[in-house]
Scaffold this active site. Structure first.
Site, PDB file in Angstrom:
ATOM      1  N   SER A  13     -10.084  -0.385   6.850  1.00 28.64           N
ATOM      2  CA  SER A  13      -9.449  -0.217   5.538  1.00 28.64           C
ATOM      3  C   SER A  13      -8.725  -1.440   4.987  1.00 28.64           C
ATOM      4  CB  SER A  13      -8.464   0.958   5.580  1.00 28.64           C
ATOM      5  OG  SER A  13      -9.168   2.168   5.468  1.00 28.64           O
ATOM      6  N   SER A  67      -9.812   1.814   2.634  1.00 27.13           N
ATOM      7  CA  SER A  67      -8.913   2.522   1.749  1.00 27.13           C
ATOM      8  C   SER A  67      -7.870   1.637   1.066  1.00 27.13           C
ATOM      9  CB  SER A  67      -8.188   3.623   2.527  1.00 27.13           C
ATOM     10  OG  SER A  67      -7.332   3.049   3.498  1.00 27.13           O
ATOM     11  N   LYS A 127       0.853  -1.198   0.000  1.00 23.35           N
ATOM     12  CA  LYS A 127       0.000   0.000   0.000  1.00 23.35           C
ATOM     13  C   LYS A 127       0.884   1.242   0.000  1.00 23.35           C
ATOM     14  CE  LYS A 127      -3.971   1.982   2.462  1.00 23.35           C
ATOM     15  NZ  LYS A 127      -4.863   1.883   3.634  1.00 23.35           N
TER      16      LYS A 127
END
Lengths: 96, 485
Positions: free
Chosen positions: B178, B154, B79
């Site tokens: 997330s 996210s 990420k």
């Protein structure tokens, strides 16, 4: 009455170092008012005598010996700086 | 089946028997990315040169020494809020468009030791604020099961890259859901570890009392393997816990006899769609047939979690994001008059709408005259929410419910009203507030879109979660389903 006025939005934006146009201030006042209104659901809760939880773990400040350790080289520290001069970070004038 | 869709143990057998090389595995990953990422849009930055050089080194290392790291040769995606030395890290924000970190996050160092290969950086909602990836300032990642739908957020890029077979695992971060919500939407396995289980040194902070890094994989076993490698105390994160890392594989035996499951009625109430509810009840039947027992319980303060969360997370974010001032790094606004003007314009031009909204909310909640009414009240609500969980652990081993109230929604469907978007996280947020670990694993499909089952346990009981999740996964086999891209 609105919980958040456009004047308040401008004040908070200044604290947060954000610039907002009149148009944005109007929109943000409305949106933040909605979110704050939703957050006021918490007022239903009786929290008399309840301790606040800032962290879930039972953790304490961690101290280390005050000894010198290697740090970033000047060149590395400046690698991402948008503006620089003579090995230092450069910013616009602080005083008028 | 592509090699990238096989389990870690199966890939490792082929690597060790010299049937394939790490270089070929990494090639396969890039081939897949080049053929499907136009549709999925999971990656922000590729590390092709670095990854291929790393793969070559690993191939040579295997020639010399049979014993290798536990994640040897596995292509991984990271990420984009986890810093990677000299590999661009943007947090999907224009403000960090040109940012090349000076060091690796602790988890990246740990992955290096375990010998996985970082193939690239994954898309996300800007600064991890969002539930759909539509808040990325670059592009909206799509759901591999149906590209008209969002992948969740996210960590949407992290979930979509694993689901579409571009990488074999990824790392995400979870502040209010997330990791778990995108894992649910994309039909993969995502774990948010106990607060403090994984070092956050090098994770760009959003809400420091809530953030955790965790693995996203196709199977429970693979997930346990990655967690075992990234968990543990680090001196550089004083909030990481000095608790020994157990062998997370030890409980993966399919045995859940005597497991006591709590099912909170608040997690299956109004707002949770019928297809999701049915899938959860079916899952409970499966676990019951394996010898577990379940009872309905109550977590009475659940309904206050969302309000408390948005106040607390935004307050913490407003402080954490103060560092983005255009002085030491980032994209600075041009032609500014003075320092304050430079700060304001850099931040206003660099941050997206949702990020600014939350900074404003947080600054307001912390500002003089409102601190007690909002911030402190939310901290007290957090105590009550945490106590709800504490009571459950007296009688039960694991809490089970849905991960999200519905399956994935369509791109553009919820972007107009922030409150509608926030409601997606209603079942994942209490877990972060309480600091407990939780997983999302696939538990069925509705109209071609995956449904996620959430399992929650007491602090540092990731083993219990893995044991239950593995038994359920092996009995149902949803992980064998693959999206058609």
């Amino acid at each position: 009455m609105a919980r958040i006025t456009q004047e308040q939005v401008k004040h908070v934006a200044h604290l947060a170092r954000l610039s907002v146009s009149e148009e944005e201030a109007e929109k943000l006042a409305e949106e933040l008012d909605g979110i704050i209104g939703f957050a006021e659901k918490l007022n239903e809760l009786d929290t008399e005598g309840v301790e606040p939880t800032t962290h879930v773990l039972d953790i304490h400040n961690v101290l280390r010996e005050d000894v010198q350790r290697p740090s970033l080289k000047q060149e590395e520290a400046l690698k991402n700086a948008p503006d620089q001069e003579d090995g230092q970070v450069k910013v616009p004038s602080v005083l008028e | 089946m592509s090699i990238l869709e096989e389990s870690f143990s199966s890939i490792h057998k082929k690597l060790h028997s010299k049937e394939i090389k790490v270089s070929e595995l990494v090639d396969a990953s890039y081939q897949r990315i080049h053929s499907v990422d136009d549709k999925v849009q999971a990656f922000l930055t590729l590390n092709e040169e670095g990854a291929r050089a790393h793969a070559k080194k690993l191939d040579e290392a295997l020639e010399k020494e049979e014993t290798r790291g536990l994640l040897f040769g596995l292509p991984a995606g990271i990420k984009d809020n986890i810093v990677t030395k000299d590999l661009r890290t943007t947090c999907a924000s224009q403000l960090l468009d040109n940012f090349d970190p000076l060091y690796d996050a602790t988890v990246i160092n740990k992955l290096a030791k375990a010998e996985s290969v970082t193939v690239g950086k994954l898309n996300m909602d800007e600064f991890a604020m969002g539930s759909s990836n539509e808040n990325s300032s670059y592009k909206a990642t799509r759901n591999p099961w149906n590209t008209d739908y969002v992948p969740g957020g996210s960590s949407g890029g992290s979930a979509a890259a694993v689901a579409s077979g571009e990488v074999v695992f990824s790392l995400g971060s979870d502040t209010g859901g997330s990791i778990r919500q995108p894992a649910s939407y994309c039909g993969v396995v995502g774990l948010k570890p106990t607060y403090g289980r994984v070092s956050r040194y090098g994770l760009v902070a959003f809400a420091s009392s809530l953030d955790q890094i965790g693995p996203i994989t196709r199977t429970v076993e693979d997930n346990a393997l990655v967690l075992g490698e990234i968990a543990g105390y680090s001196k550089q994160d004083s909030t990481s816990a000095d608790v020994p890392v157990p062998d997370y594989l030890s409980g993966l035996n399919g045995d859940v006899k005597g497991l006591r499951i709590a099912v909170p009625k608040e997690y299956l109430g109004e707002g949770v769609s019928e297809d999701v509810k049915n899938a959860v009840y079916e899952a409970l039947k499966v676990l019951e047939s394996q010898g577990a027992t379940w009872e309905e319980v109550s977590l009475p303060h659940s309904e206050y979690a969302l309000s408390a969360y948005y106040l607390l997370a935004s307050s913490e974010a407003s402080a954490n994001l103060a560092r983005f001032d255009g002085v030491r790094y980032g994209v600075r606004a041009e032609d500014t008059n003075n320092l304050i003007d430079m700060y304001k314009r850099t931040r206003s031009e660099g941050f997206g709408e949702e990020v600014k909204r939350r900074i404003m909310l947080g600054t307001f909640a912390l500002s003089s005259g409102y601190y007690d009414a909002y911030y402190k009240k939310a901290l007290k609500a957090r105590t009550l929410i945490k106590e709800d969980f504490d009571k459950i652990w007296e009688k039960y081993d694991v809490i089970i419910g849905p991960t999200a109230p519905t399956t994935a929604f369509k791109v553009g469907e919820k972007t107009d009203d922030p409150l509608t978007m926030y409601a997606n996280d209603i079942l994942t947020i209490p877990v972060n507030l309480a600091g407990v670990p939780a997983i999302s694993i696939p538990c069925g499909f509705s109209e071609g879109l995956p449904i996620g089952l959430q399992m929650i346990a007491k602090p540092f009981a990731e083993n219990t979660i893995y044991r239950a999740a593995y038994a359920y996964e092996q009995a149902t086999g949803y992980y064998k389903e693959k999206p058609q891209l």
